[in-house]
Design an enzyme around this catalytic site. Sequence first.
Site, PDB file in Angstrom:
ATOM      1  N   ARG A 134      -3.080  -2.108  12.819  1.00  0.00           N
ATOM      2  CA  ARG A 134      -2.447  -1.025  13.568  1.00  0.00           C
ATOM      3  C   ARG A 134      -2.200  -1.420  15.003  1.00  0.00           C
ATOM      4  O   ARG A 134      -3.004  -2.118  15.610  1.00  0.00           O
ATOM      5  CB  ARG A 134      -3.344   0.207  13.574  1.00  0.00           C
ATOM      6  CG  ARG A 134      -3.423   0.769  12.199  1.00  0.00           C
ATOM      7  CD  ARG A 134      -3.785   2.225  12.213  1.00  0.00           C
ATOM      8  NE  ARG A 134      -3.653   2.665  10.853  1.00  0.00           N
ATOM      9  CZ  ARG A 134      -4.553   3.369  10.207  1.00  0.00           C
ATOM     10  NH1 ARG A 134      -5.652   3.767  10.826  1.00  0.00           N
ATOM     11  NH2 ARG A 134      -4.348   3.702   8.962  1.00  0.00           N
TER      12      ARG A 134
ATOM     13  N   SER B 232      -4.860   7.229  10.256  1.00  0.00           N
ATOM     14  CA  SER B 232      -6.238   7.285   9.810  1.00  0.00           C
ATOM     15  C   SER B 232      -6.515   8.394   8.795  1.00  0.00           C
ATOM     16  O   SER B 232      -5.780   9.358   8.677  1.00  0.00           O
ATOM     17  CB  SER B 232      -7.105   7.499  11.044  1.00  0.00           C
ATOM     18  OG  SER B 232      -8.354   8.006  10.715  1.00  0.00           O
TER      19      SER B 232
ATOM     20  N   ARG C  90      -9.240  10.129   9.198  1.00  0.00           N
ATOM     21  CA  ARG C  90     -10.206  10.978   9.916  1.00  0.00           C
ATOM     22  C   ARG C  90      -9.853  12.461   9.750  1.00  0.00           C
ATOM     23  O   ARG C  90      -8.802  12.921  10.183  1.00  0.00           O
ATOM     24  CB  ARG C  90     -10.290  10.577  11.390  1.00  0.00           C
ATOM     25  CG  ARG C  90      -9.003  10.692  12.158  1.00  0.00           C
ATOM     26  CD  ARG C  90      -9.109  10.058  13.557  1.00  0.00           C
ATOM     27  NE  ARG C  90      -9.028   8.603  13.465  1.00  0.00           N
ATOM     28  CZ  ARG C  90      -8.432   7.818  14.365  1.00  0.00           C
ATOM     29  NH1 ARG C  90      -7.895   8.324  15.444  1.00  0.00           N
ATOM     30  NH2 ARG C  90      -8.390   6.513  14.193  1.00  0.00           N
TER      31      ARG C  90
ATOM     32  N   ASP D 270     -19.885   0.292  11.283  1.00  0.00           N
ATOM     33  CA  ASP D 270     -18.965  -0.727  11.804  1.00  0.00           C
ATOM     34  C   ASP D 270     -18.074  -0.242  12.946  1.00  0.00           C
ATOM     35  O   ASP D 270     -17.659  -1.015  13.798  1.00  0.00           O
ATOM     36  CB  ASP D 270     -18.065  -1.249  10.670  1.00  0.00           C
ATOM     37  CG  ASP D 270     -17.354  -0.125   9.933  1.00  0.00           C
ATOM     38  OD1 ASP D 270     -17.491   1.047  10.326  1.00  0.00           O
ATOM     39  OD2 ASP D 270     -16.653  -0.402   8.946  1.00  0.00           O
ATOM     40  N   HIS D 271     -17.800   1.067  13.009  1.00  0.00           N
ATOM     41  CA  HIS D 271     -16.789   1.526  13.975  1.00  0.00           C
ATOM     42  C   HIS D 271     -17.325   1.763  15.376  1.00  0.00           C
ATOM     43  O   HIS D 271     -16.553   1.858  16.316  1.00  0.00           O
ATOM     44  CB  HIS D 271     -16.151   2.830  13.477  1.00  0.00           C
ATOM     45  CG  HIS D 271     -15.077   2.612  12.466  1.00  0.00           C
ATOM     46  ND1 HIS D 271     -15.303   2.039  11.253  1.00  0.00           N
ATOM     47  CD2 HIS D 271     -13.750   2.886  12.502  1.00  0.00           C
ATOM     48  CE1 HIS D 271     -14.177   1.981  10.572  1.00  0.00           C
ATOM     49  NE2 HIS D 271     -13.211   2.481  11.308  1.00  0.00           N
TER      50      HIS D 271
ATOM     51  N   ASP E  94     -11.813   6.244   4.785  1.00  0.00           N
ATOM     52  CA  ASP E  94     -11.134   5.374   5.734  1.00  0.00           C
ATOM     53  C   ASP E  94      -9.834   4.964   5.065  1.00  0.00           C
ATOM     54  O   ASP E  94      -9.811   4.635   3.886  1.00  0.00           O
ATOM     55  CB  ASP E  94     -11.982   4.134   6.029  1.00  0.00           C
ATOM     56  CG  ASP E  94     -11.386   3.343   7.174  1.00  0.00           C
ATOM     57  OD1 ASP E  94     -11.935   3.417   8.289  1.00  0.00           O
ATOM     58  OD2 ASP E  94     -10.361   2.673   6.977  1.00  0.00           O
TER      59      ASP E  94
HETATM   60  C1  MIC Z   1      -8.558   3.315  11.582  1.00  0.00           C
HETATM   61  O1  MIC Z   1      -8.266   2.171  11.227  1.00  0.00           O
HETATM   62  O2  MIC Z   1      -7.793   4.054  12.207  1.00  0.00           O
HETATM   63  C2  MIC Z   1      -9.909   3.838  11.228  1.00  0.00           C
HETATM   64  C3  MIC Z   1     -10.689   4.012  12.453  1.00  0.00           C
HETATM   65  O3  MIC Z   1     -10.580   2.908  10.421  1.00  0.00           O
HETATM   66  C4  MIC Z   1      -9.703   5.146  10.493  1.00  0.00           C
HETATM   67  C5  MIC Z   1     -10.907   5.911  10.249  1.00  0.00           C
HETATM   68  C6  MIC Z   1     -11.399   6.691  11.391  1.00  0.00           C
HETATM   69  O4  MIC Z   1     -10.622   7.245  12.150  1.00  0.00           O
HETATM   70  O5  MIC Z   1     -12.615   6.804  11.490  1.00  0.00           O
HETATM   71  C7  MIC Z   1      -8.930   5.057   9.207  1.00  0.00           C
HETATM   72  O6  MIC Z   1      -8.084   4.208   9.097  1.00  0.00           O
HETATM   73  O7  MIC Z   1      -9.087   5.895   8.321  1.00  0.00           O
HETATM   74 FE1  SF4 Z   2     -12.061  -0.984  11.311  1.00  0.00          FE
HETATM   75 FE2  SF4 Z   2      -9.999   0.580  10.602  1.00  0.00          FE
HETATM   76 FE3  SF4 Z   2      -9.690  -1.565  12.171  1.00  0.00          FE
HETATM   77 FE4  SF4 Z   2     -10.242  -1.904   9.683  1.00  0.00          FE
HETATM   78  S1  SF4 Z   2      -8.402  -0.949  10.476  1.00  0.00           S
HETATM   79  S2  SF4 Z   2     -11.166  -3.010  11.377  1.00  0.00           S
HETATM   80  S3  SF4 Z   2     -11.617  -0.210   9.255  1.00  0.00           S
HETATM   81  S4  SF4 Z   2     -10.809   0.277  12.636  1.00  0.00           S
END
Ligand code: MIC
Ligand code: SF4
Length: 756
Positions: free
Chosen positions: A450, A645, A647, A97-98, A162
Amino acid sequence: MSKVFDLEMIKEVYRRFPERIAAARAVTQKPLTLSEKILYGHLWNGNADASYERGKSYVDFAPDRVAMQDATAQMALLQFMQAGRKKVAVPSTVHCDHLIQAKVESKTDLTEAVNKNSEVYDFLSSVSNKYGIGFWKPGAGIIHQVVLENYAFPGGMMIGTDSHTVNAGGLGMIAIGVGGADAMDVMAGMAWELKFPKLIGVKLTGKLNGWCSPKDVILKVAGILTVKGGTGAIVEYFGEGAQSMSCTGKGTICNMGAEIGATTSTFGYDESMERYLRSTGRAEVADLANTIKEHLTGDAEVYANPGAYFDQVIEINLDELEPYLNGPFTPDLATPISQMKEAAAKNDWPTKVEVGLIGSCTNSSYEDISRSAHLAKQAVELGITPKAEFSITPGSELVRYTIERDGLIDTFDKIGAKVFANACGPCIGMWARVGAEKKERNTIVHSFNRNFSARQDGNPNTLAFVASPELTTALAIAGDLTFNPLTDTLTNDKGEQVKLMPPVGDELPTKGFAVEDAGYQAPAEDGSGVSVSVNPASDRLQLLDAFAEWNGKNIENARVLIKAKGKCTTDHISMAGKWLTYRGHLDNIANNTLIGATNFFNGEQNKVKNQLTGEYGEVPAVQRAYKAAGVPTIVVGDTNYGEGSSREHAAMQPRHLGVSAILVKSFARIHETNLKKQGMLALTFNNESDYDKIQENDQIDFVDLVDFAPEKPLTLMLKHADGSQDAISVNHTYNAQQIEWFKAGGALNLIRKSIA
Ligand code: MIC
Ligand code: SF4
């Protein structure tokens, strides 16, 4: 609809639940919150034999399942592949999805993503196939929405790579975001450790009405608790207001619990969850849950007298709630819509809304989309031409297909909306926004979670405000951040003053959900013949080398790589957007290490002094120079370092580049664990003001690292350039096991050793 996934596992969880809870009652000798029931219901050692201290005791848990998304799964699986197992120990899934960019529209963008990322998708699909992991193809949807629709179940416990894994709390789970190394442990059949969380109770009275939606509840809570107020705690919602809300609305609230740093959030099992389970083809799960209903919510005594059972209690009256707009640049700056005119003027925020974006894992339920579509329909009927651009990123193919069938996409078409692929897209900087490169100051509104600087379109001058999908739609129609749909009118194409009525929608599709191809690929029964290959010349995937063990000595003459000033989230430490390309290649992605952090000493980003040459350079390059010269370094940071995140790249990259320690005022939970797992020293100032003592040219000695032990602070000697010195005391939260990870150079090294 397809069969229920992993029904036998759910049956087993429910079979043992009553006995586990009885054991928990026996040790705690008190009425139980839902969170405690689920936690005590999932102890690694079975029935509880001791009562744990919240915020203190480290406890081993046995989660029921694991979920991973493509951008983090690569690292998680690269680690898992070294664990020497044939199959994952618990049901696990991977979701693509990312990595899908939102540019033109859904189909074109998806084809482009499949072409561009084929190497990564092939890797993930073959690893999944080999090790018994369910694989959701690109286009199937966003991890958390797909999990809610297919896998989440009341009373269950899961972890996911995640931070918004917490979304599954909407279906009564304890669902927690972790780094890939934690996921690996659970998939490898090991216990998962967590400090027993504190508990925050949120009592919801009254009922949502008019323009308010579940999103406004969490936007308000974020305003109250701030981005770190939930750290180390589970937020448990209860009360009549909770019960009257949809299951997906509960998911939205839990989802954004990540933004207050909460370990997770949850709600007790109720009829809204039952309705959702049935409508998503899981009547069997609903029937099973009904048989142990009383265990799937907190005890009545707890909810009647929450002050006695929670560490903190917040009460929100939904009758009095107002729609909120949170932002810019941080999700906890909460402004009720009625005060936006004033706030925007005071802060000089551009009030013209350029784009409204709805969808994401936070807000793309059928209910969200149908309520927003109702507003779009009104705009058309009232003859209002929307002033801002508008886009939708559906959370899953199930929702997308169903809203298309029900004509909702047609409705959005009429206001000129773009439908992007069922993916993260603009929420994670995968938005090829026309003109973003000009870096103009501008305002957007979205229903995601976010809004850190540069998060959506890569432009640090985009002010992003988070709102409900309904308010986002209304503000996009009005093109004005200060438009209050509760009181204000709009001018239609005939020059008349018209008013939007409060949104109305369906909690669930009256004709039921439908989908042609949900995008699921089941793994091979026996994957032993499946081969997984990584091209050594690839710039997207790289097998992992073991990090070096600790040499058993005190670290001496360490240099300050950077003293980060202010907010330093995982986006600042390891940016997303275009860097997502390298999530499977540690050395390549390390080139973005800390490039978003602000250097305390010059106020600039990605410009730090190389103490060996006296010249300024980019953070990754300067760190590579220190590493080449064998000079240890530390990174210094402010409060809530690593917020955002899950990550683990944000921990692995500095580690890979040779940084020895991260010393900050405080950490976000997942990041701190990620650092420990990767064999890094994660330390906090005993005295926060010692942050001010760190100077640019310091050399730092660890005085007593050789005596590293649980609950024992360490001492650092700061040797300043003028010859003066300061000894400072730093704290850590390592337990004995975690100190072993440090010694071995990372948790994975211990596993490697145990199977060697
Ligand atoms: C996000 O919302 O920041 C992400 C991308 O979903 C991350 C995961 C990532 O950095 O791959 C998260 O929230 O953990
Ligand atoms: Fe994707 Fe993270 Fe955004 Fe949710 S918050 S849509 S998991 S990047």
